[in-house]
Design a protein around this motif. Structure first.
Motif, short mmCIF file in Angstrom:
data_model
loop_
_atom_site.label_atom_id
_atom_site.label_comp_id
_atom_site.label_asym_id
_atom_site.label_seq_id
_atom_site.Cartn_x
_atom_site.Cartn_y
_atom_site.Cartn_z
N UNK A 94 0.85 -1.20 0.00
CA UNK A 94 0.00 0.00 0.00
C UNK A 94 0.88 1.25 0.00
N UNK A 135 2.26 2.07 -3.39
CA UNK A 135 1.28 2.69 -4.29
C UNK A 135 1.07 4.15 -3.89
N UNK A 136 1.07 4.37 -2.59
CA UNK A 136 0.87 5.73 -2.08
C UNK A 136 1.98 6.65 -2.57
N UNK A 161 1.75 7.23 -6.29
CA UNK A 161 0.68 8.15 -6.65
C UNK A 161 1.10 9.59 -6.38
N UNK A 162 1.76 9.77 -5.25
CA UNK A 162 2.13 11.13 -4.88
C UNK A 162 3.51 11.51 -5.41
N UNK A 163 3.94 10.79 -6.39
CA UNK A 163 5.20 11.08 -7.09
C UNK A 163 6.34 11.34 -6.12
N UNK A 165 -5.49 16.86 -6.85
CA UNK A 165 -4.71 15.88 -7.60
C UNK A 165 -5.55 15.15 -8.65
N UNK A 218 -5.66 0.28 5.96
CA UNK A 218 -5.57 0.86 4.62
C UNK A 218 -5.10 -0.18 3.62
N UNK A 219 -4.13 -0.99 4.03
CA UNK A 219 -3.62 -2.01 3.10
C UNK A 219 -4.70 -3.07 2.83
N UNK A 221 -7.12 -1.46 0.34
CA UNK A 221 -6.46 -1.48 -0.96
C UNK A 221 -6.57 -2.88 -1.58
N UNK A 266 -5.14 6.78 -2.26
CA UNK A 266 -3.74 7.11 -2.04
C UNK A 266 -3.50 8.58 -1.75
#
Lengths: 204, 280
Positions: free
Chosen positions: A165, A168-169, A172-174, B11, B234-235, B238, B258
């Motif tokens: 996770x 991916x986070x 996503x937030x580059x 975003x 959260x995981x 996901x 995210x």
């Protein structure tokens, strides 16, 4: 015998999860019962539709013996072993069978708490959704027997899931540069635009 | 209800934002048409997420059109309605009604009582449309109420009860995705409950209200423990979403997962002072 799920979805065995999802979408649409109302093929289509759904389910759920709450039957049940006492290996079999409800009750009858007791309790609690105690129990087991490979592996798997996770986070937030700074710029930019009469980000 | 599950608008791609808003307005229109004008005031983002996930999964035929509404009379907005909008609207009404009831019972809040009365008719209708769901929600909230009455300090127990409520809401159909949707709802419910309890703990203590963390002493260890749990949840959320064959709206869902949720979480944990809050 049931057909190979990948074959049902018309995929090769090394198809990616993304391909599996797309194939499911395509076939489910093709065989969807709504398309065959008043059609002699409706029975066949329904069979196919269910087969496609089951194949999809098999691939997705067979793939990840994931951690965490798994709805359905594992959290309900009736205690069928009133007054009986169990060994930890019997309880382990219950856990393997997904009978978390009875495993939990049986674990409750133990007075002496060994590392294995903590380990099994941790597995059961996490499956039942009691994450606070479950994670603590697993940690306890790993601390009591730091060399036990099974305890270590279970902990690793959880870490991996959380790490997945997190990855991916970050993606996503580059890389996670300060989003607030960036928001401010956007906000100021938008406010300026609004002055000129065009709103880039209207309110919801 | 709590706004912990929503997009980070900054975003999103513009077309994604329009789509997200379209679903939101779609529920709003459903509320107006099927329930009442006043029920539209109760619309929240958690229901929008329900609508987004179910619509992306089942891909029902959308009825998209533009229309003006009381909130934005100056401009036409895109509205996306489908078969699921009515369900989301009904769930929204039922949850809002019980929330008001809870507020009223808590401290005799007269505003809550008035709002409750105005929502009563819509609530009865939603109950008629989805009697099983209403019954299950009522049951879960009843259990939660009892746990709160006896000042339950076991965060697992209380948050799981709310998790089960959300699990019932997310399991829309009895099909192959039922278990995944239930697990998704369960984890979302737990997440919401824990973040909310954590964020409100100090205010609740001062006001003498129930909070599952009332006995916990503030420490770094406590905070780390909460963070670890939330990261794990959260995981799980996901993972359940990844199991669903969702192709459309992925950008919006990823944004919520995210960015939107974590942004809000950082605020709840006191790690981010202010989020630029857009007006609603």
């Amino acid at each position: 015998m049931a057909r190979d799920p990948y074959e049902v979805l018309e995929l090769s065995r090394n198809a990616s999860l993304e391909e599996v999802k797309k194939a499911y979408r395509r076939l489910a649409k093709m065989y969807h019962p709504d398309q065959y109302i008043n059609n002699p093929l409706s029975e066949l289509a329904k069979e196919k539709f269910i087969e496609v759904q089951e194949a999809y389910d098999k691939i997705m759920n067979g793939n990840s013996a994931g951690n965490g709450y798994s709805g359905g039957s594992s959290n309900q049940g009736s205690y069928s072993y009133q007054g009986k006492s169990f060994s930890l290996s019997e309880i382990r079999a219950m856990v393997d069978n997904g009978d978390m409800f009875n495993a939990k009750l049986a674990l409750g009858t133990f007075a002496q708490k060994t590392a294995e007791w903590y380990f099994l309790s941790g597995l059961v609690d996490i499956k039942l959704g009691s994450y606070n105690s479950g994670l603590n129990y697993l940690q306890m087991a790993a601390q009591m027997e730091p060399l036990n490979q099974e305890y270590k592996n279970t902990f690793e798997r959880i870490k991996q899931q959380v790490g997945g996770y997190q990855k991916s986070y970050v993606n996503y937030n580059r890389g996670g540069s300060s989003p607030l700074g960036c928001c401010c710029q956007m906000f100021i930019c938008d406010s300026c635009c609004e002055c000129c009469g065009c709103d880039m980000i209207p309110c919801i | 209800m709590f706004g912990y599950i929503k997009v980070n608008k900054m975003e999103l791609k513009y077309r994604e934002f329009i789509t997200y808003k379209g679903y939101y307005c779609g529920i709003c229109m459903s509320l107006k048409r099927k329930f009442s004008e006043i029920s539209r005031l109760s619309l929240n983002y958690d229901t929008t997420f329900l609508q987004l996930i179910l619509s992306s999964l089942y891909e029902p035929k959308n009825n998209g059109y533009t229309s003006r509404c009381i909130a934005h009379p100056h401009k036409k907005e895109l509205i996306i309605e489908n078969d699921i909008s009515e369900y989301s609207a009904a769930i929204n009404v039922i949850l809002s009604y019980y929330k008001l009831k809870d507020d009223y019972m808590d401290d005799g809040n007269i505003k809550a009582k008035l709002a409750m009365v105005s929502l009563k008719k819509s609530f009865e209708k939603a109950k008629r449309l989805y009697p099983e769901k209403a019954e299950k929600i009522n049951e879960s909230l009843g259990k939660l109420f009892l746990l709160e009455e006896e000042k339950c300090a076991d965060i697992d127990q209380v948050s799981s009860e709310f998790g089960r409520l959300m699990a019932d809401i997310f399991s829309y159909k009895d099909d192959v995705f039922k278990n995944t949707l239930e697990a998704l709802g369960f984890n979302l419910g737990k997440y919401i409950y824990i973040v909310d309890a954590y964020e409100d703990r100090i205010a609740d203590r001062e006001e003498g209200k129930y909070n599952p963390f009332f006995h916990v002493e503030e420490s770094n260890e406590f905070k780390e423990n909460i963070k670890n749990q939330l990261r794990f949840i959260l995981s799980c959320i996901d993972r359940e979403i990844q199991k669903l064959p969702i192709i459309i709206n992925r950008g919006i869902i990823d944004n919520i997962l995210y960015s939107g949720m974590t942004l809000r979480l950082e605020k709840a944990l006191g790690e981010r002072l202010e989020i630029i809050e857009e007006e609603e």
